[in-house]
Design a protein around this motif. Structure first.
Motif, PDB file in Angstrom:
ATOM      1  N   PRO A  81      71.583  46.624   3.417  1.00 37.85           N
ATOM      2  CA  PRO A  81      71.348  47.293   2.125  1.00 37.85           C
ATOM      3  C   PRO A  81      70.838  46.365   1.029  1.00 37.85           C
ATOM      4  O   PRO A  81      70.359  46.838   0.000  1.00 37.85           O
ATOM      5  N   TYR A  82      70.943  45.054   1.242  1.00 34.78           N
ATOM      6  CA  TYR A  82      70.620  44.109   0.184  1.00 34.78           C
ATOM      7  C   TYR A  82      69.303  43.380   0.435  1.00 34.78           C
ATOM      8  O   TYR A  82      68.962  42.455  -0.310  1.00 34.78           O
ATOM      9  N   LEU A  83      68.572  43.763   1.465  1.00 36.15           N
ATOM     10  CA  LEU A  83      67.313  43.098   1.797  1.00 36.15           C
ATOM     11  C   LEU A  83      66.140  44.024   1.481  1.00 36.15           C
ATOM     12  O   LEU A  83      66.226  45.240   1.647  1.00 36.15           O
TER      13      LEU A  83
ATOM     14  N   GLU B 150      62.422  38.294   3.737  1.00 38.16           N
ATOM     15  CA  GLU B 150      63.308  37.224   3.263  1.00 38.16           C
ATOM     16  C   GLU B 150      63.589  36.187   4.348  1.00 38.16           C
ATOM     17  O   GLU B 150      63.606  36.490   5.549  1.00 38.16           O
ATOM     18  N   LEU B 151      63.870  34.978   3.891  1.00 41.26           N
ATOM     19  CA  LEU B 151      64.604  33.990   4.679  1.00 41.26           C
ATOM     20  C   LEU B 151      66.063  34.164   4.275  1.00 41.26           C
ATOM     21  O   LEU B 151      66.466  33.783   3.177  1.00 41.26           O
ATOM     22  N   LEU B 152      66.851  34.804   5.140  1.00 39.32           N
ATOM     23  CA  LEU B 152      68.259  35.070   4.840  1.00 39.32           C
ATOM     24  C   LEU B 152      69.074  33.823   5.159  1.00 39.32           C
ATOM     25  O   LEU B 152      68.998  33.296   6.277  1.00 39.32           O
TER      26      LEU B 152
ATOM     27  N   TYR C  78      74.617  42.311  13.996  1.00 38.48           N
ATOM     28  CA  TYR C  78      74.251  41.569  12.783  1.00 38.48           C
ATOM     29  C   TYR C  78      72.750  41.263  12.755  1.00 38.48           C
ATOM     30  O   TYR C  78      72.050  41.552  11.769  1.00 38.48           O
ATOM     31  N   VAL C  79      72.240  40.716  13.844  1.00 38.21           N
ATOM     32  CA  VAL C  79      70.821  40.344  13.893  1.00 38.21           C
ATOM     33  C   VAL C  79      69.927  41.580  13.900  1.00 38.21           C
ATOM     34  O   VAL C  79      68.877  41.605  13.254  1.00 38.21           O
ATOM     35  N   SER C  80      70.325  42.620  14.595  1.00 34.93           N
ATOM     36  CA  SER C  80      69.498  43.826  14.652  1.00 34.93           C
ATOM     37  C   SER C  80      69.344  44.453  13.270  1.00 34.93           C
ATOM     38  O   SER C  80      68.296  45.010  12.941  1.00 34.93           O
ATOM     39  N   ARG C  81      70.382  44.358  12.434  1.00 35.18           N
ATOM     40  CA  ARG C  81      70.293  44.918  11.075  1.00 35.18           C
ATOM     41  C   ARG C  81      69.334  44.085  10.214  1.00 35.18           C
ATOM     42  O   ARG C  81      68.614  44.625   9.374  1.00 35.18           O
ATOM     43  N   ILE C  82      69.326  42.779  10.409  1.00 34.20           N
ATOM     44  CA  ILE C  82      68.385  41.927   9.668  1.00 34.20           C
ATOM     45  C   ILE C  82      66.954  42.279  10.054  1.00 34.20           C
ATOM     46  O   ILE C  82      66.076  42.424   9.199  1.00 34.20           O
ATOM     47  N   VAL C  83      66.729  42.440  11.361  1.00 31.45           N
ATOM     48  CA  VAL C  83      65.390  42.782  11.839  1.00 31.45           C
ATOM     49  C   VAL C  83      64.984  44.159  11.323  1.00 31.45           C
ATOM     50  O   VAL C  83      63.840  44.375  10.900  1.00 31.45           O
ATOM     51  N   ALA C  84      65.915  45.115  11.322  1.00 29.37           N
ATOM     52  CA  ALA C  84      65.606  46.459  10.845  1.00 29.37           C
ATOM     53  C   ALA C  84      65.247  46.462   9.363  1.00 29.37           C
ATOM     54  O   ALA C  84      64.435  47.280   8.909  1.00 29.37           O
ATOM     55  N   ALA C  85      65.840  45.550   8.587  1.00 36.88           N
ATOM     56  CA  ALA C  85      65.548  45.457   7.153  1.00 36.88           C
ATOM     57  C   ALA C  85      64.253  44.706   6.871  1.00 36.88           C
ATOM     58  O   ALA C  85      63.826  44.634   5.718  1.00 36.88           O
ATOM     59  N   GLY C  86      63.648  44.136   7.909  1.00 39.62           N
ATOM     60  CA  GLY C  86      62.391  43.417   7.721  1.00 39.62           C
ATOM     61  C   GLY C  86      62.558  41.958   7.387  1.00 39.62           C
ATOM     62  O   GLY C  86      61.616  41.327   6.893  1.00 39.62           O
ATOM     63  N   GLY C  87      63.746  41.387   7.644  1.00 41.54           N
ATOM     64  CA  GLY C  87      63.957  39.971   7.385  1.00 41.54           C
ATOM     65  C   GLY C  87      62.997  39.110   8.188  1.00 41.54           C
ATOM     66  O   GLY C  87      62.709  39.391   9.356  1.00 41.54           O
TER      67      GLY C  87
ATOM     68  N   ALA D 201      71.351  36.204  20.356  1.00 44.76           N
ATOM     69  CA  ALA D 201      70.944  37.446  19.697  1.00 44.76           C
ATOM     70  C   ALA D 201      69.586  37.291  19.000  1.00 44.76           C
ATOM     71  O   ALA D 201      68.741  38.188  19.040  1.00 44.76           O
ATOM     72  N   CYS D 202      69.371  36.144  18.367  1.00 50.76           N
ATOM     73  CA  CYS D 202      68.086  35.915  17.695  1.00 50.76           C
ATOM     74  C   CYS D 202      66.956  35.816  18.713  1.00 50.76           C
ATOM     75  O   CYS D 202      65.835  36.290  18.468  1.00 50.76           O
ATOM     76  N   GLU D 203      67.234  35.194  19.862  1.00 50.51           N
ATOM     77  CA  GLU D 203      66.220  35.128  20.917  1.00 50.51           C
ATOM     78  C   GLU D 203      65.882  36.533  21.411  1.00 50.51           C
ATOM     79  O   GLU D 203      64.713  36.871  21.617  1.00 50.51           O
ATOM     80  N   MET D 204      66.904  37.346  21.607  1.00 50.59           N
ATOM     81  CA  MET D 204      66.690  38.683  22.144  1.00 50.59           C
ATOM     82  C   MET D 204      65.904  39.557  21.162  1.00 50.59           C
ATOM     83  O   MET D 204      65.016  40.318  21.568  1.00 50.59           O
ATOM     84  N   HIS D 205      66.201  39.441  19.874  1.00 48.96           N
ATOM     85  CA  HIS D 205      65.537  40.274  18.874  1.00 48.96           C
ATOM     86  C   HIS D 205      64.299  39.593  18.271  1.00 48.96           C
ATOM     87  O   HIS D 205      63.677  40.145  17.355  1.00 48.96           O
ATOM     88  N   GLU D 206      63.964  38.408  18.763  1.00 51.06           N
ATOM     89  CA  GLU D 206      62.784  37.667  18.315  1.00 51.06           C
ATOM     90  C   GLU D 206      62.806  37.411  16.808  1.00 51.06           C
ATOM     91  O   GLU D 206      61.808  37.601  16.105  1.00 51.06           O
ATOM     92  N   LEU D 207      63.969  36.981  16.325  1.00 53.47           N
ATOM     93  CA  LEU D 207      64.122  36.614  14.923  1.00 53.47           C
ATOM     94  C   LEU D 207      64.223  35.094  14.828  1.00 53.47           C
ATOM     95  O   LEU D 207      65.131  34.501  15.430  1.00 53.47           O
ATOM     96  N   PRO D 208      63.329  34.415  14.138  1.00 54.12           N
ATOM     97  CA  PRO D 208      63.428  32.957  13.997  1.00 54.12           C
ATOM     98  C   PRO D 208      64.772  32.552  13.392  1.00 54.12           C
ATOM     99  O   PRO D 208      65.182  33.093  12.354  1.00 54.12           O
TER     100      PRO D 208
END
Length: 491
Positions: free
Chosen positions: A51-53, A57-59, A78-87, A108-115
């Motif tokens: 809700p806050y992104l 962003e670089l969170l 946790y990571v999936s919500r960051i990815v869904a928010a466009g982080g 989790a970051c590897e799986m969701h491809e989030l740096p």
């Protein structure tokens, strides 16, 4: 309209942040994609930061939110919500809560491809944010320099003997792609830059039809620009503002922040150039100028300009230095006239009486009453006074009143003689005359007069006191003010 959630500064490649040796950041998970960019930095210890992104962003987190015994399910959510928010990326500080980055978070970051970046103990989150803003400021400065240089090169190209091909060539070089000018019939009449390919070429021609006015609908019924992406090529079409049906099309492999501004400047210049050529107005204006230089009266050459009555518009850019030729041409195009003159910090434009003068973003305008050629000097004075009042009252546009004044009830010869006699003590000081005129027009306001004249308020007080002494009168008397205003209107 621009996206309000995106800041007006260029984003920073994540690799540029990783390259900062003073930060010591290290990518430990996620794709090493050079296309990943960061719009801003945000610190949060919320278990669900969604809700806050805003996106991009670089969170930054020290893992305070991680409960004891958290497993893979927690980190996956946790990571999936960051990815869904466009982080754009996650920075994890290994101090003071955790000694190492949790392995389940890395997976989790590897799986969701989030740096995922490891932030060392010596680097504070505020230092990361400061470094990001520094990189953004550098990128913004570089982009502004690029746009300024492009504007200058386009203006220089427009002054060449064969300006249309020269402008297109400069535009294509600045965008790193193709620039095409389409005629009123939809056929390309000039172009520059590499061919983007048959598919993109066909799509760009169709896009030009989207913005071209048909002549059978209101002028605002179609968009002034349209864009698309075909075969990896960014396509943009701009309808030129001369109403003749010309369209500027561009095709570039990438889209930088300043490209829209550069293409808009080129569109304004091409609007003026194609309007002159297509309508023959350029030759008419040249003929009018030659006749004036050879002694003809303005009333004799006015028909060559396309009208009997005109308005003088004086414009001054908001919050900028003196206008350059490109900015002046842009103002003329917005007002629908290419009769533009740059006079110091002010741009003067002659606009036909039948054309409505509206607000122009970024400019403060003063508009005269409609006038015949013999009254153009008086109309210019009206526009000047209207501009001064507009700047003093912070109004984007002010018009001089068209209704008859009391001065029309007095024979002009008698009114002029009275004005000269009344103002004789101060007529040798233009600064005093201008200050008195502006001060009276603003109802004796010291501050607003100072703003209108670009002087200190104490200077205004001193000049008005000097006027009162030389005229030997009481300027607080409303009858005196009325009589002086009457006289000033005659000069």
């Amino acid at each position: 309209m621009p996206d309000p959630t995106v800041p007006p500064t260029p984003p920073v490649p994540l690799d540029a942040l990783l390259a900062r040796a003073d930060l010591g950041l290290r990518r430990i998970a996620g794709p090493a994609d050079p296309a990943v960019v960061v719009h801003w930095a945000h610190t949060s210890e919320m278990a669900d930061p969604y809700p806050y992104l805003l996106g991009g962003e670089l969170l930054l987190s020290a893992g305070v939110h991680i409960p004891d015994g958290a497993g893979a399910g927690y980190f996956d959510a946790y990571v999936s919500r960051i990815v869904a928010a466009g982080g754009a990326a996650l920075g994890f500080g290994v101090a003071p809560v955790h000694d190492t980055v949790p392995g389940a978070l890395v997976e989790a970051c590897e799986m969701h491809e989030l740096p995922l970046l490891e932030v060392p103990p010596r680097t504070t989150f505020s230092a990361v944010a400061r470094a990001l803003w520094q990189l953004m400021a550098q990128a913004r400065t570089a982009e502004l320099r690029r746009v300024t240089e492009a504007q200058q090169s386009l203006a220089t190209a427009a002054a060449r003997p064969d300006p249309v091909p020269a402008v297109l060539q400069q535009l294509a070089r600045r965008l790193g792609g193709r620039a095409v000018l389409y005629g009123p019939e939809g056929t390309p009449i000039a172009g520059a830059g590499p061919d983007p390919g048959a598919e993109a070429r066909t799509a760009l021609a169709k896009l030009a039809e989207v913005v071209r006015p048909s002549g059978q609908e209101p002028s605002d019924a179609r968009p002034s620009s349209a864009s698309d992406t075909v075969a990896g090529v960014r396509l943009v079409a701009h309808a030129l503002g001369n109403g003749e049906g010309f369209v500027l099309g561009t095709a570039a492999p990438q889209r930088d922040a300043g490209d829209h501004t550069i293409a808009s400047v080129a569109a304004v210049l091409l609007s003026l150039l194609t309007g002159e050529r297509h309508g023959g107005s350029g030759a008419d204006r040249s003929s009018a100028l030659v006749r004036l230089l050879l002694g003809a009266a303005p009333a004799e050459v006015a028909p060559l300009l396309g009208g009997d009555r005109w308005r003088v518009v004086r414009g001054r850019p908001d919050g900028r230095a003196a206008p350059d030729p490109v900015a002046a041409s842009a103002l003329g195009a917005a007002l629908g006239s290419s009769l533009v003159d740059v006079a110091g910090e002010v741009v003067r434009v002659l606009v036909p009486d039948g054309r409505t003068v509206e607000r122009v973003p970024g400019w403060t305008l003063g508009v005269s009453a409609a006038a015949a050629p013999r009254d153009w000097p008086a109309a210019d004075a009206q526009a000047s006074r209207a501009l001064a009042r507009a700047r003093a009252t912070r109004t984007p546009l002010l018009r001089h009143g068209d209704r008859p004044a009391l001065t029309d009830l007095i024979p002009p010869h008698d009114a002029d003689a009275h004005a000269r006699a009344l103002l004789a003590p101060i007529e040798r000081s233009p600064a005093l005359v201008d200050t008195l005129r502006t001060w009276l027009s603003l109802h004796g306001s010291w501050d607003r007069t100072a703003v209108a004249l670009d002087v200190h308020r104490n200077t205004v007080r001193q000049r008005i006191a000097r006027c009162a002494a030389l005229l030997d009168t009481d300027l607080d008397d409303p009858d005196v003010r009325m009589e002086l205003w009457f006289a000033l209107r005659r000069t």
